[in-house]
Every structure is written in C-alpha cells, then in structure tokens.
Design an enzyme around this catalytic site. Sequence first.
Site, short mmCIF file in Angstrom:
data_model
loop_
_atom_site.label_atom_id
_atom_site.label_comp_id
_atom_site.label_asym_id
_atom_site.label_seq_id
_atom_site.Cartn_x
_atom_site.Cartn_y
_atom_site.Cartn_z
N TYR A 124 25.59 8.51 9.61
CA TYR A 124 24.81 8.20 10.75
C TYR A 124 25.37 9.12 11.78
CZ TYR A 124 22.43 4.76 8.18
OH TYR A 124 21.61 3.82 7.48
N LYS A 191 32.80 4.60 -2.29
CA LYS A 191 32.52 5.40 -3.43
C LYS A 191 33.70 6.84 -3.37
CE LYS A 191 29.72 6.37 -6.99
NZ LYS A 191 29.56 4.85 -8.03
N ASP A 224 28.76 0.45 -5.39
CA ASP A 224 27.51 0.15 -6.63
C ASP A 224 27.86 -1.18 -7.18
OD1 ASP A 224 29.72 1.97 -7.23
OD2 ASP A 224 28.46 2.82 -8.88
N ASP A 248 25.01 -0.73 6.63
CA ASP A 248 23.55 -0.78 7.06
C ASP A 248 23.01 -1.59 5.96
OD1 ASP A 248 21.34 -0.75 8.41
OD2 ASP A 248 20.86 1.44 8.41
#
Length: 360
Positions: A124, A191, A224, A248
Amino acid sequence: MAHRVTLIPGDGIGPEVSAATRLVLDAADVGIEWIEKTAGTAALEEYGELLPDDTLDAIRSSRVALKGPITTPVGTGFRSVNVALRQGLDLFGAVRPARALPGVPIRHPRVDLVVVRENTEDLYAGIEFERGSAGATALREELRALGGYELREDAGITVKPISVRGTRRIVRFAFEYARAHGRKKVTAGHKANVMRYSDGLFLQTAEQESREFPDIEWQEIQIDHLTSRLAKEPGEFDVLLLPNLYGDIISDLCAGLVGGLGLIPGANIGWEYAVFEPVHGSAPDIAGHGTANPIAMILSGAMMLRHMGEQAAAENLEWAVDEVLGRREVRTPDLGGSSTTMQVAEEVATRVTAWEHGPS
Ligand code: NAD
C-alpha cells in the site's frame, strides 16, 4: 472548548454515521469544538483535489480528527485518500479492536482481540507502474539487468517495501499498546517463507524487538494459517500484529467474527496526529437510506475520547453502546433490526446522558 477535533464526514454512508456520532459525542459533553472539513469527492468539487491542504492543515492544527469513510474509485488512477492521509500525516499504526458485543449473536462468543496494522509501507506504499507505461518498461529492463527477472510485457507492477525502521516502530507500538491495555500476547502474521526480504525482514525485526517486552508473550504465525485459526478458534488470540495488506484483510475478517463491519471502530495513530475512523467503507449499497449502523463510528469516537484523556467519558459511551445492543430493541438492519441510524444514535445519546446516575 476543551478539545478541538477536525471532523471529515466522508461520503456514501459517511455523513449519516458522522452526524449520528456527533450527536452522541455532544451528549458526552466533554467540550468538543468541531472543525468540519472535506475530503474525497466532496473536496474534488470544491478544491479540485481529493485531499486538500486545507483539510490536512486543519488536522495538523487540531492534532485529532474523526473521519467517516471515503470512496476510492477503482481503476481510475485516483490514489486512495485514506492511504494518502495516513502517509501524509505519518499515521503509521492502525488499531482495530474486535470484541464480542452484548446482544449480537456470533459463533465464537469469546472473541476479544485487537488488530495492530502497519499503515504506511508494504503493497500500500503507492509505488505502482501502470501496464505499458514508460516506467513499467524501464523497471522491467532494470529487473532483467539486475537479476535476469523476466516480467511479462503486459504486467502492471506494485512494489512491496518493508523496512527495519517501519517495522521496529509498529512492533514497539503493538507491545506498548498491549502493556497499556493489559493484554498478554502479541501474534505477528507474515509469509516470510515466500517473501523472504520483505515479510522475512518484518518477522526478523519483530522477533528481535519482542525481546524488549518479556512480560508479553510473543508468537508468530504464517498468515494463511492465521486465517484458518481465526475462523476456528479466534478466542486464542489477543493482539494481532500485521503488515499493511494482511492487516487490512484480517481487520475485515475480525469484523465478521463479531457481527459485521458496522461494529468495528478504528484509530490511525502517529507520533503527532491521530485520526479515528470506522473500519468499514462508504457502503454505496445502503448510502442514503438512513439505515447504516453508526456503532462502528460511535465506538471510534470512544477511542478518540480515550486518546484525548477523557477516560470516564469513553467508558460511559462504550457502556451506553453495550446497553443499547444488549436490549436488542433499537438496532439497524445489519443486526436484524429495523431502526434507523439516527434512532440508534439517539438511544445511545440518551444513555450517555443518563450514566452519571449509574447503570440502571
Ligand atoms: P464497505 O465496508 O463500504 O461495505 C461492505 C459491506 O458492508 C456492504 O454490504 C455494506 O453495506 C456493509 N456495511 C459497511 N458498513 C456498514 C455499516 N456501518 N452499517 C451497515 N452495513 C455496513 O466496503 P466496500 O463496499 O468494499 O467499499 C466501498 C467503498 O469504501 C470503496 O470505495 C472503498 O475503497 C471505500 N473504503 C473506504 C474506507 C475508509 O474510508 N477508511 C475503508 C474501506 C473501504
């Protein structure tokens, strides 16, 4: 007046939930002087830009702002006002508490967690190259020269920067928040196995910083895996520390866990300024109907009161919200009711005013 607050009503359901929140905060009677400013499409008409300097200057002067949601047109080349605001004022930390509220039926009644989201970096950051642009072509060539990376000619590109400095401050912020609010555990989502140099750096820096806070439990988890655990056992989590994009997405997931976006407040905090806003967007599907749930923005107002040192008024407001929800009488359609935005606000405001006599 004791407190100057810049109010940005926003668009879509923004003006509706802003008016409702203003009514409730005025009932709290802590002496707020409202300075109303525009941003988004309303500002575009008046000033020719989505985020006018006049609005930014007002927030810099009052230091505290309360903001309704603002629509970001998709795929038009317009930059998100929300992202620009967070970057322009260096509001690096977003705080989004998701707790089970009385009278709201949910699957996991033990949920009480807080998402702390890094607000300025990651995908972002706004570093983007449009498909077919000169910048995208130059970047493709540079990447080929640097490491033999082959990007397709018709690729658009978004860059994901995550820095040690940016990570360090959000990690400290999350742990200090945990300490100040009596929370016991911080769980970082990442991740790092795939994005070794961005998420990997986030994880490594966060791990190092966490050692400065031995009184708070530290935990890390792949993003995840976190989503599946949140769906199954959200009560196991306390403070979630997340880079921008994951923050987000997980904020909305947490909103779903406790009854929907109409209930989740938020704060964007920097060293100098703070902007309080609900997690939800401008909800074009229900805008203008007068039925948007104002609770998310009212609770954002409670967070703002606490930030301004008005602890008792903040507790009073949260108590009033719990009371109204718990009675299951006056509620908006997203919670299965048929009341309007303003009816809910009036009900909360009545209780806010009555609180000095103690809970009934
Ligand atoms: P949204 O949050 O506006 O709406 C998602 C769903 O939740 C809709 O069905 C909506 O009706 C419902 N909803 C949201 N708030 C509600 C409320 N207070 N009461 C009852 N129902 C509510 O998300 P979206 O549709 O993805 O986004 C719409 C616009 O808002 C987009 O332009 C997006 O960029 C913008 N947005 C702005 C902000 C912000 O200003 N901080 C945040 C998120 C999205």
